[in-house]
Design a protein around this motif. Structure first.
Motif, PDB file in Angstrom:
ATOM      1  N   TYR A 179       0.846  -1.183   0.000  1.00  0.00           N
ATOM      2  CA  TYR A 179       0.000   0.000   0.000  1.00  0.00           C
ATOM      3  C   TYR A 179       0.893   1.248   0.000  1.00  0.00           C
ATOM      4  O   TYR A 179       2.070   1.182   0.366  1.00  0.00           O
ATOM      5  CB  TYR A 179      -0.907   0.004   1.238  1.00  0.00           C
ATOM      6  N   PRO A 180       0.318   2.414  -0.376  1.00  0.00           N
ATOM      7  CA  PRO A 180       1.136   3.629  -0.401  1.00  0.00           C
ATOM      8  C   PRO A 180       1.460   4.132   1.000  1.00  0.00           C
ATOM      9  O   PRO A 180       0.692   3.913   1.929  1.00  0.00           O
ATOM     10  CB  PRO A 180       0.266   4.641  -1.143  1.00  0.00           C
ATOM     11  N   HIS A 181       2.603   4.797   1.118  1.00  0.00           N
ATOM     12  CA  HIS A 181       3.019   5.401   2.388  1.00  0.00           C
ATOM     13  C   HIS A 181       3.020   6.908   2.257  1.00  0.00           C
ATOM     14  O   HIS A 181       3.271   7.445   1.174  1.00  0.00           O
ATOM     15  CB  HIS A 181       4.444   4.959   2.736  1.00  0.00           C
ATOM     16  N   TYR A 182       2.796   7.570   3.380  1.00  0.00           N
ATOM     17  CA  TYR A 182       2.862   9.035   3.436  1.00  0.00           C
ATOM     18  C   TYR A 182       3.559   9.450   4.721  1.00  0.00           C
ATOM     19  O   TYR A 182       3.508   8.729   5.708  1.00  0.00           O
ATOM     20  CB  TYR A 182       1.444   9.645   3.441  1.00  0.00           C
ATOM     21  N   VAL A 193      -2.465  14.227   2.486  1.00  0.00           N
ATOM     22  CA  VAL A 193      -2.377  12.828   2.914  1.00  0.00           C
ATOM     23  C   VAL A 193      -3.812  12.347   3.157  1.00  0.00           C
ATOM     24  O   VAL A 193      -4.613  13.093   3.719  1.00  0.00           O
ATOM     25  CB  VAL A 193      -1.561  12.738   4.232  1.00  0.00           C
ATOM     26  N   PRO A 194      -4.165  11.124   2.709  1.00  0.00           N
ATOM     27  CA  PRO A 194      -5.531  10.643   2.925  1.00  0.00           C
ATOM     28  C   PRO A 194      -5.945  10.768   4.403  1.00  0.00           C
ATOM     29  O   PRO A 194      -5.174  10.410   5.288  1.00  0.00           O
ATOM     30  CB  PRO A 194      -5.451   9.173   2.494  1.00  0.00           C
ATOM     31  N   GLU A 195      -7.154  11.262   4.588  1.00  0.00           N
ATOM     32  CA  GLU A 195      -7.656  11.572   5.938  1.00  0.00           C
ATOM     33  C   GLU A 195      -7.594  10.341   6.840  1.00  0.00           C
ATOM     34  O   GLU A 195      -7.236  10.429   8.021  1.00  0.00           O
ATOM     35  CB  GLU A 195      -9.083  12.123   5.798  1.00  0.00           C
ATOM     36  N   VAL A 196      -7.923   9.186   6.297  1.00  0.00           N
ATOM     37  CA  VAL A 196      -8.013   7.972   7.111  1.00  0.00           C
ATOM     38  C   VAL A 196      -6.690   7.685   7.836  1.00  0.00           C
ATOM     39  O   VAL A 196      -6.677   7.226   8.978  1.00  0.00           O
ATOM     40  CB  VAL A 196      -8.461   6.753   6.256  1.00  0.00           C
ATOM     41  N   ASP A 201      -7.637   5.660  13.683  1.00  0.00           N
ATOM     42  CA  ASP A 201      -8.529   4.492  13.740  1.00  0.00           C
ATOM     43  C   ASP A 201      -7.824   3.315  13.056  1.00  0.00           C
ATOM     44  O   ASP A 201      -7.840   3.187  11.834  1.00  0.00           O
ATOM     45  CB  ASP A 201      -9.843   4.861  13.027  1.00  0.00           C
ATOM     46  N   HIS A 202      -7.218   2.447  13.854  1.00  0.00           N
ATOM     47  CA  HIS A 202      -6.337   1.415  13.290  1.00  0.00           C
ATOM     48  C   HIS A 202      -7.061   0.395  12.422  1.00  0.00           C
ATOM     49  O   HIS A 202      -6.514  -0.087  11.441  1.00  0.00           O
ATOM     50  CB  HIS A 202      -5.539   0.746  14.411  1.00  0.00           C
ATOM     51  N   ALA A 203      -8.305   0.095  12.784  1.00  0.00           N
ATOM     52  CA  ALA A 203      -9.082  -0.865  11.975  1.00  0.00           C
ATOM     53  C   ALA A 203      -9.338  -0.269  10.586  1.00  0.00           C
ATOM     54  O   ALA A 203      -9.163  -0.946   9.566  1.00  0.00           O
ATOM     55  CB  ALA A 203     -10.386  -1.208  12.670  1.00  0.00           C
ATOM     56  N   ARG A 206      -6.114  -0.144   8.556  1.00  0.00           N
ATOM     57  CA  ARG A 206      -5.755  -1.481   8.052  1.00  0.00           C
ATOM     58  C   ARG A 206      -6.589  -1.822   6.815  1.00  0.00           C
ATOM     59  O   ARG A 206      -6.087  -2.287   5.807  1.00  0.00           O
ATOM     60  CB  ARG A 206      -5.978  -2.494   9.178  1.00  0.00           C
ATOM     61  N   GLU A 207      -7.900  -1.555   6.946  1.00  0.00           N
ATOM     62  CA  GLU A 207      -8.828  -1.841   5.841  1.00  0.00           C
ATOM     63  C   GLU A 207      -8.425  -1.041   4.600  1.00  0.00           C
ATOM     64  O   GLU A 207      -8.376  -1.568   3.486  1.00  0.00           O
ATOM     65  CB  GLU A 207     -10.221  -1.401   6.300  1.00  0.00           C
ATOM     66  N   TRP A 208      -8.141   0.226   4.811  1.00  0.00           N
ATOM     67  CA  TRP A 208      -7.755   1.114   3.710  1.00  0.00           C
ATOM     68  C   TRP A 208      -6.478   0.611   3.035  1.00  0.00           C
ATOM     69  O   TRP A 208      -6.369   0.540   1.823  1.00  0.00           O
ATOM     70  CB  TRP A 208      -7.556   2.528   4.262  1.00  0.00           C
ATOM     71  N   ARG A 209      -5.508   0.228   3.860  1.00  0.00           N
ATOM     72  CA  ARG A 209      -4.224  -0.225   3.302  1.00  0.00           C
ATOM     73  C   ARG A 209      -4.387  -1.505   2.490  1.00  0.00           C
ATOM     74  O   ARG A 209      -3.830  -1.628   1.396  1.00  0.00           O
ATOM     75  CB  ARG A 209      -3.219  -0.452   4.437  1.00  0.00           C
TER      76      ARG A 209
END
Ligand code: ADE
Length: 219
Positions: A179-182, A193-196, A201-203, A206-209
């Motif tokens: 997944y991308p890093h910022y 940087v994506p808000e998520v 919110d670690h869950a 994780r889902e986003w990544r």
């Protein structure tokens, strides 16, 4: 782990041996040794190669020279994995790197000139490995690529224990690219940087990544 590279150009590994994660691995007790085919060649005047049978350009690394180098290094017991670096070998990937990380002792055979006598791959090596569909001028860069991919998976070689676990093509990502890093700043020239990732919110993170990794696709 002990990694042995057989080469005609040992100094080409100097830069690699100076890298932080490689030095970390050595400090942890892992070993990298370099063997010069010329030092043990049974031929006169340091000869290591010859013209190809059937004609054609370039020179081919001789099987007797490579065998002599292995014999001098190991006498009776050769490593369980002897890997010939060649453009025609099996394509190197993260799963293969992970497999090799479990080996206590690996030899890497670098070729030069037109390549290796095929009998080296057939009879002296346990694996023939290519790092990609292009021809390099020698196996040294390929050997360093393979060694790097293995070493960074060894516990403690990277500063941060988790770094090598979840990265591109690893099992934990189902073989997909990472997944991308910022990092800071949050916004640069209007590129946010994506808000998520800033939500805490670690869950969700994780889902986003995982979703981004899947989007980038595997093979
Ligand atoms: N030697 C020359 N080209 C190579 C490649 N693509 N991979 C591994 N070894 C090589």
């Amino acid at each position: 782990m002990r990694l042995d590279a057989f080469t005609l150009f040992p100094p080409s590994f100097d830069w690699f041996l100076g890298q932080r994660h490689v030095r970390n691995a050595l400090e942890l007790g892992h070993e990298i040794r370099l063997f010069d085919y010329r030092a043990t060649t049974p031929l006169s005047a340091g000869q290591v190669d010859d013209a190809p049978y059937g004609g054609g350009a370039g020179m081919v690394l001789r099987v007797d020279v490579v065998d002599a180098a292995l014999e001098a290094a190991y006498a009776s017991e050769r490593p369980r994995r002897v890997i010939a670096l060649t453009a025609s070998g099996r394509r190197f990937d993260d799963a293969f790197a992970a497999e090799l990380t479990g080996e206590p002792h690996i030899a890497l055979l670098c070729g030069r000139y037109e390549g290796l006598d095929e009998r080296i791959c057939e009879h002296l090596a346990t694996d023939s490995v290519s790092i990609g569909p292009y021809v390099l001028s020698g196996g040294e860069l390929a050997a360093m690529v393979v060694a790097d991919a293995i070493l960074r998976k060894l516990p403690g070689a990277l500063g941060h224990e988790d770094s090598a676990v979840e990265e591109s093509f690893s099992q934990s990502l189902g073989g997909a690219p990472e997944y991308p890093h910022y990092t800071r700043p949050d916004v640069y020239r209007g590129w946010a940087v994506p808000e998520v990732l800033r939500s805490g919110d670690h869950a969700r993170i994780r889902e986003w990544r995982l979703a981004r990794s899947r989007e980038r696709g595997g093979e």
